[in-house]
Write a protein that holds these residues in place. Sequence first.
Motif, PDB file in Angstrom:
ATOM      1  N   GLY A 145      27.952  43.037  35.437  1.00  0.00           N
ATOM      2  CA  GLY A 145      29.209  43.111  36.184  1.00  0.00           C
ATOM      3  C   GLY A 145      29.689  41.720  36.567  1.00  0.00           C
ATOM      4  O   GLY A 145      28.888  40.789  36.705  1.00  0.00           O
ATOM      5  N   ASP A 146      31.018  41.617  36.759  1.00  0.00           N
ATOM      6  CA  ASP A 146      31.511  40.336  37.282  1.00  0.00           C
ATOM      7  C   ASP A 146      31.148  40.203  38.760  1.00  0.00           C
ATOM      8  O   ASP A 146      31.380  39.153  39.373  1.00  0.00           O
ATOM      9  CB  ASP A 146      33.007  40.130  37.012  1.00  0.00           C
ATOM     10  CG  ASP A 146      33.886  41.197  37.646  1.00  0.00           C
ATOM     11  OD1 ASP A 146      33.346  42.154  38.230  1.00  0.00           O
ATOM     12  OD2 ASP A 146      35.128  41.065  37.548  1.00  0.00           O
ATOM     13  N   SER A 147      30.521  41.250  39.323  1.00  0.00           N
ATOM     14  CA  SER A 147      29.905  41.130  40.653  1.00  0.00           C
ATOM     15  C   SER A 147      28.894  39.988  40.667  1.00  0.00           C
ATOM     16  O   SER A 147      28.472  39.551  41.733  1.00  0.00           O
ATOM     17  CB  SER A 147      29.220  42.444  41.046  1.00  0.00           C
ATOM     18  OG  SER A 147      28.377  42.905  40.003  1.00  0.00           O
TER      19      SER A 147
ATOM     20  N   ASP B  85      31.293  43.024  31.731  1.00  0.00           N
ATOM     21  CA  ASP B  85      32.625  42.970  32.334  1.00  0.00           C
ATOM     22  C   ASP B  85      33.475  41.867  31.714  1.00  0.00           C
ATOM     23  O   ASP B  85      32.981  40.758  31.455  1.00  0.00           O
ATOM     24  CB  ASP B  85      32.502  42.664  33.833  1.00  0.00           C
ATOM     25  CG  ASP B  85      32.695  43.897  34.691  1.00  0.00           C
ATOM     26  OD1 ASP B  85      33.242  44.905  34.197  1.00  0.00           O
ATOM     27  OD2 ASP B  85      32.287  43.849  35.869  1.00  0.00           O
TER      28      ASP B  85
ATOM     29  N   LYS C  45      33.879  46.112  29.669  1.00  0.00           N
ATOM     30  CA  LYS C  45      34.566  46.888  30.709  1.00  0.00           C
ATOM     31  C   LYS C  45      35.743  46.070  31.237  1.00  0.00           C
ATOM     32  O   LYS C  45      35.592  44.852  31.425  1.00  0.00           O
ATOM     33  CB  LYS C  45      33.607  47.224  31.860  1.00  0.00           C
ATOM     34  CG  LYS C  45      34.290  47.963  33.015  1.00  0.00           C
ATOM     35  CD  LYS C  45      33.305  48.594  33.972  1.00  0.00           C
ATOM     36  CE  LYS C  45      32.725  47.663  35.000  1.00  0.00           C
ATOM     37  NZ  LYS C  45      33.714  47.005  35.892  1.00  0.00           N
TER      38      LYS C  45
END
Length: 275
Positions: A43-45, A83, A113
């Motif tokens: 994730g880009d988290s 992501d 994503k």
Amino acid sequence: MKHTVVTIQKAKEQGEKLAMLTAYDYSMAKLIDEAGIDMVLVGDSLGMVMLGYEDTLSVTMEDMIHHTAAVSRGIKNAFLVADMPFLSYQTSVYDAVCNAGRLIKEGRAEAVKLEGGSAFAEHIRAITNASIPVVAHLGLTPQSFHSLGGFKVQGKSEQAAKKLIEDAKAVEEAGAVALVLECVPAKLAELVTKKLHIPTIGIGAGAGCDGQVLVYQDMLAMFGDFKPKFVKRFGEVGAVMKEAFQTYSQEVKAGVFPAAEHTFQIDDDVIEKLY
Ligand code: KIV
């Protein structure tokens, strides 16, 4: 079993729930994969939990490729999704295809994503036409938090709920292979899940989704003091790690570590000749 677009679609058809977690490096990806998690999201988290930014907006393609490549080396069975970071696809359909391609070629992801609904249907269709599976992301889309007015539950009014359903249908029609629903009321997420043929993966979207995703630092209590409502802590790993770091420090300072069993030996007569 190796998970692919085919197995995740079959899971939906057979009513089997999908478990997805984030990963950002090799060793954690290996643990997650060995635990039998079906899908892994880089994730880009990572901007927040790995790089210490306040939000995801500063994450670059280079960051995503670097971490996705590391995760891909740790994964055997999970389906690997990466992501697309902020402004890697919003700028044009051409940019979207090129940058999705980089995540597949250089990062070795198996799908990308991206956040957004009907406004990005053309992007999803073009990436899909380039033989790259796309996971869509609706509801709270963190890359748009400035235009959403913050990090809030989405789709609560009749108008917003209708728009979310329309967007969900649009991304499916454009070729998305799955849909992440973030911070959406449970009954709405369940309705979207029933209306779609592709699996929905919820985060803060209730149990009616076809699967769930969590950021691993959140579910292991490794990140910050704030716990969003939708996070369940499956282990107090942060506290265990902190305690281990403290014990290590104390033992180093007290001369307890390293002990004889952690130490390499040399013959005394060799050492004597060195004095
Ligand atoms: O970046 C991320 O980790 C995500 C999940 C929270 C779905 O998009």
